[in-house]
Scaffold this active site. Structure first.
Site, PDB file in Angstrom:
ATOM      1  N   ARG A 141     -23.116 -84.952 -58.535  1.00 58.14           N
ATOM      2  CA  ARG A 141     -21.740 -84.590 -58.134  1.00 58.14           C
ATOM      3  C   ARG A 141     -21.520 -83.170 -58.651  1.00 58.14           C
ATOM      4  O   ARG A 141     -21.562 -82.935 -59.853  1.00 58.14           O
ATOM      5  CB  ARG A 141     -20.737 -85.557 -58.751  1.00 58.14           C
ATOM      6  CG  ARG A 141     -19.317 -85.034 -58.692  1.00 58.14           C
ATOM      7  CD  ARG A 141     -18.303 -86.093 -59.078  1.00 58.14           C
ATOM      8  NE  ARG A 141     -18.188 -87.094 -58.041  1.00 58.14           N
ATOM      9  CZ  ARG A 141     -17.207 -87.993 -57.972  1.00 58.14           C
ATOM     10  NH1 ARG A 141     -16.255 -88.008 -58.879  1.00 58.14           N
ATOM     11  NH2 ARG A 141     -17.173 -88.877 -56.993  1.00 58.14           N
ATOM     12  N   HIS A 146     -18.177 -85.886 -49.106  1.00 59.57           N
ATOM     13  CA  HIS A 146     -18.325 -87.081 -49.967  1.00 59.57           C
ATOM     14  C   HIS A 146     -18.888 -88.219 -49.104  1.00 59.57           C
ATOM     15  O   HIS A 146     -18.197 -89.185 -48.798  1.00 59.57           O
ATOM     16  CB  HIS A 146     -16.958 -87.448 -50.554  1.00 59.57           C
ATOM     17  CG  HIS A 146     -17.014 -88.382 -51.733  1.00 59.57           C
ATOM     18  ND1 HIS A 146     -18.203 -88.810 -52.306  1.00 59.57           N
ATOM     19  CD2 HIS A 146     -16.018 -88.978 -52.462  1.00 59.57           C
ATOM     20  CE1 HIS A 146     -17.933 -89.628 -53.316  1.00 59.57           C
ATOM     21  NE2 HIS A 146     -16.624 -89.737 -53.425  1.00 59.57           N
ATOM     22  N   GLN A 187     -18.729 -92.096 -50.228  1.00 59.63           N
ATOM     23  CA  GLN A 187     -17.413 -92.723 -50.088  1.00 59.63           C
ATOM     24  C   GLN A 187     -17.124 -93.026 -48.619  1.00 59.63           C
ATOM     25  O   GLN A 187     -16.648 -94.114 -48.272  1.00 59.63           O
ATOM     26  CB  GLN A 187     -16.333 -91.811 -50.661  1.00 59.63           C
ATOM     27  CG  GLN A 187     -14.939 -92.393 -50.569  1.00 59.63           C
ATOM     28  CD  GLN A 187     -14.744 -93.598 -51.470  1.00 59.63           C
ATOM     29  OE1 GLN A 187     -14.970 -93.527 -52.665  1.00 59.63           O
ATOM     30  NE2 GLN A 187     -14.320 -94.722 -50.911  1.00 59.63           N
ATOM     31  N   ASP A 191      -5.983 -89.519 -49.253  1.00 64.71           N
ATOM     32  CA  ASP A 191      -6.709 -89.071 -50.449  1.00 64.71           C
ATOM     33  C   ASP A 191      -5.743 -88.166 -51.210  1.00 64.71           C
ATOM     34  O   ASP A 191      -4.712 -87.736 -50.659  1.00 64.71           O
ATOM     35  CB  ASP A 191      -7.978 -88.306 -50.006  1.00 64.71           C
ATOM     36  CG  ASP A 191      -8.794 -87.759 -51.177  1.00 64.71           C
ATOM     37  OD1 ASP A 191      -8.637 -88.247 -52.311  1.00 64.71           O
ATOM     38  OD2 ASP A 191      -9.609 -86.834 -50.947  1.00 64.71           O
ATOM     39  N   CYS A 243      -9.492 -93.507 -51.211  1.00 64.52           N
ATOM     40  CA  CYS A 243     -10.783 -93.492 -51.917  1.00 64.52           C
ATOM     41  C   CYS A 243     -10.626 -93.586 -53.427  1.00 64.52           C
ATOM     42  O   CYS A 243     -11.582 -93.925 -54.116  1.00 64.52           O
ATOM     43  CB  CYS A 243     -11.574 -92.246 -51.543  1.00 64.52           C
ATOM     44  SG  CYS A 243     -10.686 -90.713 -51.917  1.00 64.52           S
ATOM     45  N   ARG A 287     -17.970 -99.564 -53.180  1.00 67.25           N
ATOM     46  CA  ARG A 287     -18.824 -98.461 -53.630  1.00 67.25           C
ATOM     47  C   ARG A 287     -20.110 -99.033 -54.233  1.00 67.25           C
ATOM     48  O   ARG A 287     -21.198 -98.513 -54.004  1.00 67.25           O
ATOM     49  CB  ARG A 287     -18.098 -97.584 -54.663  1.00 67.25           C
ATOM     50  CG  ARG A 287     -17.023 -96.663 -54.096  1.00 67.25           C
ATOM     51  CD  ARG A 287     -17.567 -95.651 -53.093  1.00 67.25           C
ATOM     52  NE  ARG A 287     -18.572 -94.776 -53.659  1.00 67.25           N
ATOM     53  CZ  ARG A 287     -18.330 -93.656 -54.343  1.00 67.25           C
ATOM     54  NH1 ARG A 287     -17.098 -93.255 -54.535  1.00 67.25           N
ATOM     55  NH2 ARG A 287     -19.320 -92.920 -54.816  1.00 67.25           N
TER      56      ARG A 287
HETATM   57  N1   CP Z   1     -13.830 -92.253 -55.030  1.00 67.76           N
HETATM   58  C1   CP Z   1     -14.565 -91.704 -55.987  1.00 67.76           C
HETATM   59  O1   CP Z   1     -15.573 -91.006 -55.731  1.00 67.76           O
HETATM   60  O2   CP Z   1     -14.175 -91.995 -57.257  1.00 67.76           O
HETATM   61  P1   CP Z   1     -14.685 -91.283 -58.565  1.00 67.76           P
HETATM   62  O3   CP Z   1     -14.255 -89.840 -58.496  1.00 67.76           O
HETATM   63  O4   CP Z   1     -14.019 -92.017 -59.701  1.00 67.76           O
HETATM   64  O5   CP Z   1     -16.176 -91.376 -58.647  1.00 67.76           O
HETATM   65  N1  NVA Z   2     -10.897 -85.133 -52.548  1.00 63.67           N
HETATM   66  C1  NVA Z   2     -11.108 -85.758 -53.835  1.00 63.67           C
HETATM   67  C2  NVA Z   2     -11.965 -86.976 -53.687  1.00 63.67           C
HETATM   68  C3  NVA Z   2     -12.116 -87.773 -54.954  1.00 63.67           C
HETATM   69  C4  NVA Z   2     -13.031 -88.933 -54.791  1.00 63.67           C
HETATM   70  C5  NVA Z   2     -11.724 -84.778 -54.799  1.00 63.67           C
HETATM   71  O1  NVA Z   2     -12.617 -84.035 -54.406  1.00 63.67           O
HETATM   72  O2  NVA Z   2     -11.300 -84.744 -55.957  1.00 63.67           O
END
Ligand code: CP
Ligand code: NVA
Length: 306
Positions: A103, A130, A133, A223, A263, A291
């Site tokens: 990530r 993402h 997700q 989101d 999400c 997930r």
């Molecule tokens: N939805 C999601 O990716 O959650 P986290 O940021 O907690 O991993």
């Molecule tokens: N758009 C959000 C998604 C979190 C899972 C972010 O990037 O923080």
């Protein structure tokens, strides 16, 4: 499939296979209390430049339940492209581990990892997309709605990484995608052009009016308005997104059977009201649980050649 970086890289049959394997492993866990140890002795390296609850927990638990192990690195420990170039990190981890999940902020970093790794690289979120997700969300929709073809997902909120991946996933799997964002927060038009070029048959509509977007929706999705890394913009964004909350008033504009997805993590009271999040139409916590099941399917396919 070698890596999982973007849904746009995958064929429809690869995506359907991922969903099928995920569903099969979920069923196996539910009915027998365990999964076969198909990843015994295997290790997934997990690099996080941003916070996480679901992604961290789901990949770790998925590896454990499949008989392998997850190894987590804090971002300051690895220092991708700062302490060490991604191309070196990728080769070192490939020599010891069986997969890499990362990530990161800049999408470029995950592309570099994938270019140099000799083991599968999985995108656990970048500023750009993402995919894990979004595929989890299609898995959840398939469980709740059955056949996805011809369904409508109305995404109300920021034209961000989540909107981008979800629109591509919807396009590939035959779901109509309607995006309602405030002016200035739409998905960039070159993105929409690219997504449409990859799925010429897909239905992709945009609007600046949330009630119009949800009129024929089977799913309302939202989101955060403040993605990770945008915290300094919270005040301005909260102002600019006024009128885009998924709340009881918006639900009255949608068909009665509509389900609500997010999400997570959510800023309750901003993009989604507490009542909708806890209400009967919310499938948000089933979505979060999935997930785990989708990640397991992905790991089984990429690392276990299922
Ligand atoms: N939805 C999601 O990716 O959650 P986290 O940021 O907690 O991993
Ligand atoms: N758009 C959000 C998604 C979190 C899972 C972010 O990037 O923080």
């Amino acid at each position: 499939m070698t890596h999982f970086i973007s849904i746009a890289d995958c064929t429809v049959s690869e995506l359907e296979h991922l969903l099928d394997v995920a569903a099969k492993l979920k069923k196996q866990l539910r009915s027998t209390g365990r999964n076969d140890p198909i990843l015994a002795g295997k290790t997934l390296a997990m690099i996080f430049e941003k916070p996480s609850l679901r992604t961290h927990a789901s990949f770790s638990v998925a590896m454990t339940q499949l008989g392998g192990a997850g190894m987590i690195f804090r971002s300051d420990e690895v220092g991708l492209e700062r302490r060490e170039p991604a191309k070196d990190v990728a080769r070192v981890l490939s020599s010891m581990c069986d997969g890499i999940m990362a990530r990161v902020f800049e999408h470029e970093k995950i592309l570099n990892l994938a270019k140099w790794a000799t083991v599968p690289v999985i995108n656990g979120l970048t500023d750009y997309n993402h995919p894990c997700q979004a595929m989890t969300d299609l898995m959840t929709m398939r469980e709740k709605l059955g056949d996805l073809k011809g369904r409508t997902l109305a995404y109300v909120g920021d034209g961000n990484n989540m909107a981008r991946s979800l629109s591509i996933a919807c396009g590939k799997l035959g779901v109509r995608f309607v995006l309602a964002s405030p002016a200035g927060y739409e998905l960039p038009s070159d993105d929409i052009d690219r997504i449409m070029a990859g799925n010429p048959q897909m239905e992709f509509q945009t609007t600046n009016v949330p009630a119009d977007a949800v009129r024929e929706a089977d799913v309302i999705y939202t989101d955060t308005w403040v993605s990770m890394g945008q915290e300094a913009e919270k005040e301005r964004r909260t102002r600019d997104f006024a009128g885009f909350a998924v709340n009881e008033a918006l639900l009255t504009a949608a068909p009665k059977h509509v389900i609500v997805m997010h999400c997570l993590p959510a800023y309750r009271g901003l993009e989604i009201s507490d009542a909708v999040m806890e209400g009967p139409q919310s499938v948000i916590f089933d979505q979060a649980e999935n997930r785990l099941h989708f990640q397991k399917g992905l790991l089984a396919v990429l690392l276990g050649k299922m």
